[in-house]
Scaffold this active site. Structure first.
Site, PDB file in Angstrom:
ATOM      1  CB  SER A 139      15.436  25.736  53.818  1.00 25.27           C
ATOM      2  OG  SER A 139      15.078  24.491  53.271  1.00 25.27           O
TER       3      SER A 139
ATOM      4  CG  ASP B  72      22.656  33.432  29.331  1.00 23.03           C
ATOM      5  OD1 ASP B  72      22.217  34.320  30.068  1.00 23.03           O
ATOM      6  OD2 ASP B  72      23.864  33.234  29.156  1.00 23.03           O
TER       7      ASP B  72
ATOM      8  CG  ASP C 276      18.789  38.038  30.939  1.00 20.24           C
ATOM      9  OD1 ASP C 276      19.420  37.928  29.866  1.00 20.24           O
ATOM     10  OD2 ASP C 276      19.255  37.670  32.035  1.00 20.24           O
TER      11      ASP C 276
ATOM     12  CG  ASP D 219      23.593  37.272  32.775  1.00 22.94           C
ATOM     13  OD1 ASP D 219      22.949  36.324  32.274  1.00 22.94           O
ATOM     14  OD2 ASP D 219      23.059  38.144  33.491  1.00 22.94           O
TER      15      ASP D 219
ATOM     16  CG  ASP E  72      15.084  26.357  45.985  1.00 22.98           C
ATOM     17  OD1 ASP E  72      15.446  25.163  46.067  1.00 22.98           O
ATOM     18  OD2 ASP E  72      14.904  27.081  46.977  1.00 22.98           O
TER      19      ASP E  72
ATOM     20  CG  HIS F  96      17.420  25.009  48.912  1.00 26.56           C
ATOM     21  ND1 HIS F  96      16.211  25.662  49.049  1.00 26.56           N
ATOM     22  CD2 HIS F  96      17.663  24.416  50.111  1.00 26.56           C
ATOM     23  CE1 HIS F  96      15.733  25.464  50.273  1.00 26.56           C
ATOM     24  NE2 HIS F  96      16.607  24.716  50.934  1.00 26.56           N
TER      25      HIS F  96
END
Length: 902
Positions: free
Chosen positions: A232, A301, A304, A308, A474, A512
């Site tokens: 960070s 979702d 890909d 999951d 993030d 984050h």
């Protein structure tokens, strides 16, 4: 006594200086007053060829730990303008001291005085292990800092159980960035120029120089390798350091770096202005935020290949932004409750999502944009996977507090103390795109605090190595700013230099330090192997450290690649994923018909129907051809809204229409009453038999059947064997003990017999039930429903629609009774249930997952061609040409679910 110690220390430092000039130290880690030898000079460290350093045994200190206490270092020994440094304490920590897991070490704490008497001091921590591995690690800070980074921490996002670097023999150090506060979101320090400069990076250099002098005094030698680890703000620290002082560190790890620091804070303010404008009309509460997040997950979702809970194909998902926002809009654009978003609330989501582009001025290093947050691609700003949200009230305090949007709190502090230096300033009146009289100040602050200089040539050319890692979800520091920097780095130093010296990993689902996937991997070992052994890291394996999914793994893909499920094997094993760079149009569907097309089939209540799909209008019409519940000719019409993976939302009470290969359509039609839908399956091509005599040889076979029986008596699952003969006669058989599957036996006792007859007017077969005793017959009997025999890739997929009476109506799906090997049915399926739910299921070998519920599959159980799921999802599956049928084994929870493979 103090003066005597100081003179002794200076004399010792001068002796070390003379010895260092002889080149015997062999290290690249420099400090103020000492120059680093060129990378190619004798005695220097070659990062590509040096073997790993072997930790030595205990070292006899040149200056004992206790003797360091009270010592001072003159300002002239520190590479930047500052006051003297003082060691406030130096304590020998024994290896067997209660609670100590860091090994025997000297714990040094001290301070560096400012030049400005009104500025706070820099507090620093240095830890000198008794068994030194001749390496040092500098730890960066976090947030607005103000808290001492004491160097005793473990590796951020490191593997569970790995000891802290100090315990591994590293000398470690850190500081508080040059001010003290109990909160890492307290920006008041920045009202002082020297404190701001220290926070911008100067405290790092000052602490480095002091720490290296103390290490040299204690050990009597230079470190052979020096590393910087930061997350960070600490990631920004790491990058700022090698941009400004490229000769001090051999390797750097920058996790989720706040490198475009000023751009981030400007973006924070822009989000606050969107949320709180017009009395908070744009404020989005937790319930609405969760709605956004659920909608995104449902749409993205599966892009890909794996359902999951992780959005991995972020860039394909980004193409769905418009459709997702449209689906969230309240009717008329006004706030109609937590089930939708008003136009101002949608504008706030766009403000969070969109990059902030500066057209009237530039930040340091020519930066003209700050990356947006991926809230429409899987970033979470509410819910159990993050500690941050958009606040609990529509009107913020001044100054903003923890009750306000987390993003805005730091932006508000930044405006007040970094830029305007007016504590009571209303940050909502500050325009990030046009700061007016503060534009020059913003640029000035940017030059002090940002780490966006892409010229890393001096660091890389001397063998420096950089590992970057950023979560694509993030919610605090935009990964898109890090991507921008990485691309600018390539443009500045060249792809070859970046390939040799930089690794950039992006992690789907990682927030984050939050999110649905938090990676655990040994980044320090990867850096050591690269710097000390010349082994460049490639695709690593990261373990998930989130409590609910702890232990699953994914490949750690280098940008721009992302992990795509291979289509088989456990969803939780990295080996079943490939790092790919593809990002196709998620709305494109190769299975969508090119022109208006009819699909023939039926639904779970035994209704026979026709579905007309017009792709030019993205419209559909469902026509009921035969039913016990509503009149023939009843129609339902609506539009299809793309959701990706050949799935489309409809107006049928939440039903999703999915187009599968081979001309199969799975969807739903609104039930005759209530707010649910009836799942349907229909086929573009069907078997027709109008010949005389009728011949069924092309589709005759022995099948397993799953289905549901509904009516006045309730709902019951159906499971059986069935034979369809060449003459069009059929016979169902059920096991006499279980009443379910069995190997077909013409002499079975629990039986049902009949025949089918072609009806050209409806394009289906009428089903006649005959006596269960005696031989097969093709005459007489009782009309009890119909059958549609789909042809998928030339193979028969029979659908038996039962309409015996109001007490017995339903659907049965058939699949050939032959052995089914694990893996043969692998894939991701769109699944609809008789309860009116649409979900996604993944079959991968012996693993099954439906909306997060997992089960283990046993093939050819209890009979060949049937797959049995364990207690995680008790029931049985059959598969036929990409069409799935499931029935539960629980009589009290009878269910039929139908699915098609994407």
């Amino acid at each position: 006594m103090r003066l005597s110690r100081f003179r002794t220390f200076i004399a010792f430092g001068l002796a070390l200086l003379l010895s260092a000039c002889g080149g015997g130290g062999g290290g690249n880690a420099g400090f103020a007053g000492f120059s680093n030898p060129p990378a190619s000079s004798p005695g220097s460290s070659d990062a590509d060829t040096d073997p790993p350093v072997t930790p030595p045994g205990p070292i006899t200190p040149r200056v004992a730990c206790a003797s360091l206490a009270g010592m001072s270092l003159a300002a002239a020994q520190i590479g930047l303008a500052t006051g003297d440094a003082t060691v406030n304490s130096a304590v020998e920590v024994a290896a067997n001291e209660p609670g100590n897991v860091l090994g025997a070490h000297c714990r040094v704490r001290g301070s560096i005085q400012p030049v400005d008497p009104n500025a706070p001091a820099i507090n620093f921590a240095v830890n000198l292990p008794q068994q030194w591995n001749q390496k040092v690690i500098h730890f960066g800070g976090g947030g607005f800092n103000g808290r001492l980074i004491d160097g005793t921490e473990t590796i951020r996002f490191g593997p569970p159980g790995k000891p802290a670097p100090l315990a591994l023999g590293y000398a470690t150090f850190g500081d508080d960035s040059g001010h003290q506060s109990s909160s890492i979101t307290d920006g008041r320090f920045a009202a002082n120029d020297e404190a701001l400069a220290n926070y911008g990076g100067q405290s790092l250099k000052k602490t480095h120089d002091v720490a290296l002098l103390l290490a040299r005094a204690h050990y009597g030698s230079e470190p052979k390798k020096a590393y910087f680890l930061g997350t960070s703000t600490g990631g920004r620290d790491a990058l700022a350091y090698i941009q400004r002082w490229p000769g001090d560190y051999d390797g750097v790890i920058a996790n989720e770096p706040a490198l475009n620091y000023s751009g981030t804070r400007l973006s924070n303010v822009a989000v606050g202005r969107a949320l709180y404008a017009n009395g908070g009309a744009g404020w989005v509460n937790v319930a609405k935020t969760l709605l956004v997040q659920r909608t995104v997950l449902q749409a993205c979702d599966r892009l890909d290949g794996a359902s999951d809970g992780i959005v991995s194909n972020v860039e394909s998902c980004r193409q769905l932004n418009t459709q997702i926002l449209a689906s969230l809009r309240c009717s008329g654009g006004t706030d109609n409750g937590d089930g939708c978003l008003s136009d101002p609330q949608l504008a706030s989501i766009r403000a969070i999502e969109s990059p902030l582009v500066f057209t009237s001025y530039a930040l340091a290093n020519g930066v003209r944009r700050a990356g947006g947050y991926n809230i429409l691609e899987g970033a979470l700003v509410a819910g159990p996977y993050t500690t941050r949200d958009l606040g609990s009230r529509p009107v913020p305090a001044n100054p903003a507090t923890s009750a306000d949007a987390n993003m805005y709190v730091t932006g508000d502090q930044w405006v007040k103390f970094f830029v305007t230096r007016i504590e009571a300033f209303d940050s909502l009146g500050f325009d990030p795109l046009d700061p007016g009289p503060y534009a020059a100040r913003v640029t000035e602050v940017s030059a002090i605090t940002d780490a966006t200089n892409p010229q890393l040539g001096p660091f890389l050319s001397r063998g420096g190595r950089l590992i970057l890692l950023h979560g694509l979800a993030d919610e605090v520091i935009s990964p898109n700013s890090t991507i921008d920097y990485y691309q600018q780095l390539i443009a500045t130093v060249g792809q070859d230099a970046v390939d040799r010296g930089v690794r950039f990993y992006t992690v789907p689902g990682m927030g984050h330090g939050t999110g649905v996937f938090i990676p655990a991997w040994d980044s320090l070992a990867a850096l050591e192997g690269w710097v000390e052994g010349g082994l460049a890291p490639a695709t690593g394996v990261a373990m998930d450290s989130v409590a609910g999914s702890f232990g699953r793994t994914r490949p750690l893909c280098q940008f721009p690649a992302w992990p795509k499920y291979r289509g088989s094997g456990s969803l939780d094993a990295a080996i079943n994923y490939s790092c790919v760079q593809e990002a196709g149009d998620p709305l494109a569907c190769p299975n969508l018909p090119a022109a208006a097309t009819h699909y023939k089939g039926g639904n779970s209540s035994g209704e026979e129907l026709d579905v007309l799909v017009d792709p030019s209008m993205m419209a559909y019409t469902v026509t009921i051809d035969a039913s016990l519940q509503r009149a023939a000719g009843t129609q339902r019409s609506g539009t299809l809204i793309a959701q990706g993976n050949c799935s489309y939302g409809s107006t049928e009470n939440g039903a999703v229409f999915s187009f599968a290969a081979g001309g199969v359509l799975q969807g739903g039609v609104a039930a005759p009453a209530g707010s649910s839908f009836l799942p349907l399956v229909a086929f573009r091509n069907t078997f027709e038999n109008a010949a005389t005599p009728t011949v069924f040889n092309p589709v005759a076979n022995i099948f397993n059947a799953v289905g549901v029986q509904q009516g006045t008596g309730g709902t019951a699952a159906h499971a059986a064997a069935v034979r369809l003969r060449n003459a069009g006669t059929f016979q169902y058989c059920r096991d006499p003990v279980t009443g379910r599957f069995m190997i077909y036996d013409p002499n079975c006792t629990q039986t049902e017999k009949g025949y089918i007859s072609w009806t050209a007017a409806r394009g289906a077969f009428d089903v006649y039930t005959t006596s269960p005793t005696g031989g097969a017959t093709t005459t007489g009997g009782t009309l009890s429903g119909s059958m549609v025999i789909g042809l998928v890739n030339g193979a028969a997929v029979p659908l038996h629609l039962v309409r015996e009476s109001t007490a017995n109506q339903g659907m049965r799906l058939l699949a050939i009774q032959q052995s089914l090997a694990p893996g043969a049915a692998d894939g991701v399926y769109a699944v609809a249930s008789v309860q009116g739910e649409t979900r996604e299921a993944t079959v991968a070998g012996s693993s099954f997952n439906l909306g997060g519920a997992a089960a283990v599959l046993g093939y050819d159980t209890p009979v060949v061609g049937v797959v049995q799921a364990d207690a995680g999802r008790p029931g049985n599956f059959i598969f036929n040409q990409g069409v799935l049928g499931f029935v539960s084994t629980s009589g009290s929870n009878a269910a039929l679910e139908l699915g098609v493979r994407h």
